[in-house]
Design a protein around this motif. Structure first.
Motif, PDB file in Angstrom:
ATOM      1  N   GLY A 255       0.752  -1.122   0.102  1.00  0.00           N
ATOM      2  CA  GLY A 255      -0.031  -0.073  -0.020  1.00  0.00           C
ATOM      3  C   GLY A 255       0.733   1.234   0.012  1.00  0.00           C
ATOM      4  O   GLY A 255       1.984   1.473   0.200  1.00  0.00           O
ATOM      5  N   ARG A 256       0.055   2.266  -0.292  1.00  0.00           N
ATOM      6  CA  ARG A 256       0.745   3.657  -0.335  1.00  0.00           C
ATOM      7  C   ARG A 256      -0.356   4.808  -0.236  1.00  0.00           C
ATOM      8  O   ARG A 256      -1.344   4.165  -0.619  1.00  0.00           O
ATOM      9  N   ALA A 257       0.003   6.132   0.029  1.00  0.00           N
ATOM     10  CA  ALA A 257      -0.924   6.948   0.337  1.00  0.00           C
ATOM     11  C   ALA A 257      -1.085   7.517  -0.919  1.00  0.00           C
ATOM     12  O   ALA A 257      -0.034   7.636  -2.013  1.00  0.00           O
ATOM     13  N   GLY A 258      -2.322   7.857  -1.353  1.00  0.00           N
ATOM     14  CA  GLY A 258      -2.619   8.970  -2.550  1.00  0.00           C
ATOM     15  C   GLY A 258      -3.070  10.066  -2.041  1.00  0.00           C
ATOM     16  O   GLY A 258      -2.637  10.752  -1.342  1.00  0.00           O
ATOM     17  N   ARG A 259      -4.038  10.757  -3.037  1.00  0.00           N
ATOM     18  CA  ARG A 259      -4.384  12.080  -2.715  1.00  0.00           C
ATOM     19  C   ARG A 259      -5.586  12.106  -1.781  1.00  0.00           C
ATOM     20  O   ARG A 259      -6.440  11.258  -1.773  1.00  0.00           O
ATOM     21  N   GLU A 260      -5.734  13.169  -1.158  1.00  0.00           N
ATOM     22  CA  GLU A 260      -6.949  13.492  -0.291  1.00  0.00           C
ATOM     23  C   GLU A 260      -7.353  12.292   0.668  1.00  0.00           C
ATOM     24  O   GLU A 260      -8.569  11.920   0.245  1.00  0.00           O
ATOM     25  N   ARG A 261      -6.556  11.633   1.363  1.00  0.00           N
ATOM     26  CA  ARG A 261      -6.854  10.748   2.568  1.00  0.00           C
ATOM     27  C   ARG A 261      -7.236   9.355   1.611  1.00  0.00           C
ATOM     28  O   ARG A 261      -7.915   8.563   2.230  1.00  0.00           O
ATOM     29  N   ASN A 262      -6.722   9.244   0.409  1.00  0.00           N
ATOM     30  CA  ASN A 262      -7.047   8.059  -0.358  1.00  0.00           C
ATOM     31  C   ASN A 262      -5.771   7.040  -0.166  1.00  0.00           C
ATOM     32  O   ASN A 262      -4.608   7.724  -0.045  1.00  0.00           O
ATOM     33  N   TYR A 263      -6.038   5.827  -0.246  1.00  0.00           N
ATOM     34  CA  TYR A 263      -4.831   4.834  -0.214  1.00  0.00           C
ATOM     35  C   TYR A 263      -4.932   4.010  -1.428  1.00  0.00           C
ATOM     36  O   TYR A 263      -6.149   3.317  -1.458  1.00  0.00           O
ATOM     37  N   ALA A 264      -3.878   3.610  -1.800  1.00  0.00           N
ATOM     38  CA  ALA A 264      -3.911   2.412  -2.981  1.00  0.00           C
ATOM     39  C   ALA A 264      -3.490   1.278  -2.426  1.00  0.00           C
ATOM     40  O   ALA A 264      -2.361   1.400  -1.623  1.00  0.00           O
ATOM     41  N   LEU A 265      -4.106   0.215  -2.533  1.00  0.00           N
ATOM     42  CA  LEU A 265      -3.696  -1.062  -2.083  1.00  0.00           C
ATOM     43  C   LEU A 265      -3.548  -2.333  -3.124  1.00  0.00           C
ATOM     44  O   LEU A 265      -4.503  -2.080  -3.856  1.00  0.00           O
ATOM     45  N   TRP A 266      -2.823  -3.107  -3.032  1.00  0.00           N
ATOM     46  CA  TRP A 266      -2.633  -4.288  -3.905  1.00  0.00           C
ATOM     47  C   TRP A 266      -1.924  -5.444  -3.278  1.00  0.00           C
ATOM     48  O   TRP A 266      -1.309  -5.429  -2.570  1.00  0.00           O
ATOM     49  N   ALA A 267      -2.325  -6.598  -3.964  1.00  0.00           N
ATOM     50  CA  ALA A 267      -1.503  -7.915  -3.639  1.00  0.00           C
ATOM     51  C   ALA A 267      -0.740  -8.032  -4.850  1.00  0.00           C
ATOM     52  O   ALA A 267      -1.143  -8.152  -5.858  1.00  0.00           O
ATOM     53  N   ARG A 268       0.522  -8.439  -4.531  1.00  0.00           N
ATOM     54  CA  ARG A 268       1.659  -8.930  -5.664  1.00  0.00           C
ATOM     55  C   ARG A 268       1.838 -10.447  -5.320  1.00  0.00           C
ATOM     56  O   ARG A 268       2.357 -10.760  -4.247  1.00  0.00           O
ATOM     57  N   ASP A 269       1.865 -11.115  -6.577  1.00  0.00           N
ATOM     58  CA  ASP A 269       2.252 -12.686  -6.421  1.00  0.00           C
ATOM     59  C   ASP A 269       3.794 -12.688  -6.369  1.00  0.00           C
ATOM     60  O   ASP A 269       4.506 -11.834  -6.511  1.00  0.00           O
TER      61      ASP A 269
END
Length: 283
Positions: A255-269
């Motif tokens: 995960g990482r922070a995005g704009r305006e209190r949004n967060y991008a999350l992902w699963a990586r194999d």
């Protein structure tokens, strides 16, 4: 196998209602399953986002189960005549927290039945909208996407992989061993054999190992956010499953922070491919 979409679309608008009480034990058990050190839940304790999946289980008699361990098709959900089914994604709005002791009613409605021909065969997409009410107040909405597909055909090339982002600000390695998958299946009363029956999933459905539950991966992504940004309160969340994960390999929740209190999350194999992408909007 021929698909009669007009027949399946007769299920559009079908509704179902269930009522359940939020109890403490499933919350404590999932906390242990996720290897968290949370205080013991008690009356009034909040249900973390996505942990509502511990409740409202489909209770079917053993004689009413299909060969894949799910309830037989053709009740609330349309009887899609394709052997594979997966939790493809979802969208959520968290309006008020559910709490231990709440008596909650979930009203569900089939809102989408679509089909298409993919490279590997026929696909059918079903979306169900859930609305949760406690004490007469709407607390949570969920749109649940299900995909049905045929078994792989000989000679059909595997789908191309999509590289996962590599710019995470925080991450956690996950070991999806059979015990983790079994405990999550048990807690959610999920009899789908792809998560615990290795002989079935490899010989009947043709996968290389036990499949990690889509909801479990999504829960682990929000758990990653809770561990790294504990003050964040999730208001909206969405996720999309891109490719399955199996118990034979570790994966990373990122995960990482995005704009305006949004967060991008992902699963990586283990090969660096994207398995699930998600976004969280926080207060």
């Amino acid at each position: 196998m021929g698909l009669d979409l007009d027949h399946l679309r007769q299920w559009l608008g079908r509704t179902e209602q269930r009522t359940d009480e939020v109890t403490a034990m499933p919350l404590a058990a999932l906390s242990a399953t996720l290897d968290r050190d949370d205080p013991s839940p008690g009356p009034g304790s909040e249900v973390p986002p996505l942990w509502h999946w511990l409740y409202f289980a489909a209770i079917a008699r053993h004689s009413e189960l299909g060969p894949d361990g799910h309830p037989k098709r053709g009740g609330f959900l349309p009887p899609v005549p394709l052997p594979r089914r997966m939790f493809a994604g979802g969208r959520f709005e968290f309006l008020q927290p559910l709490r231990v002791g709440d008596r909650v009613t979930r009203t569900s409605k089939v809102t989408r039945v679509d089909g298409k021909q993919g490279r590997s065969g026929a696909l059918v997409f079903v979306t169900v909208r859930h609305e949760f009410e406690a004490a007469g107040e709407l607390t949570l909405t969920e749109e649940h996407d299900i995909v049905y597909r045929d078994n792989p055909q000989p000679g059909v090339p595997a789908a191309e992989t999509q590289p996962a982002p590599a710019d995470e600000a925080f991450a956690r390695e996950i070991v999806p061993d059979p015990v983790l998958l079994f405990r999550y299946s048990a807690l959610t009363f999920n009899g789908h054999r792809i998560h615990y029956d290795r002989s079935y999933v490899t010989t009947v459905e043709g996968y290389p190992g036990l499949i990690v539950h889509g909801p479990l991966i999504a829960t682990l992504l929000l758990d990653l956010l809770r561990r790294n940004v504990p003050e964040a309160r999730v208001r909206r969340f969405s996720f999309r499953a891109v490719r399955p994960l199996f118990d034979i390999h570790r994966f990373n929740a990122c995960g990482r922070a995005g704009r305006e209190r949004n967060y991008a999350l992902w699963a990586r194999d283990q090969q660096g491919a994207l398995a699930m992408e998600a976004s969280a909007e926080t207060a």
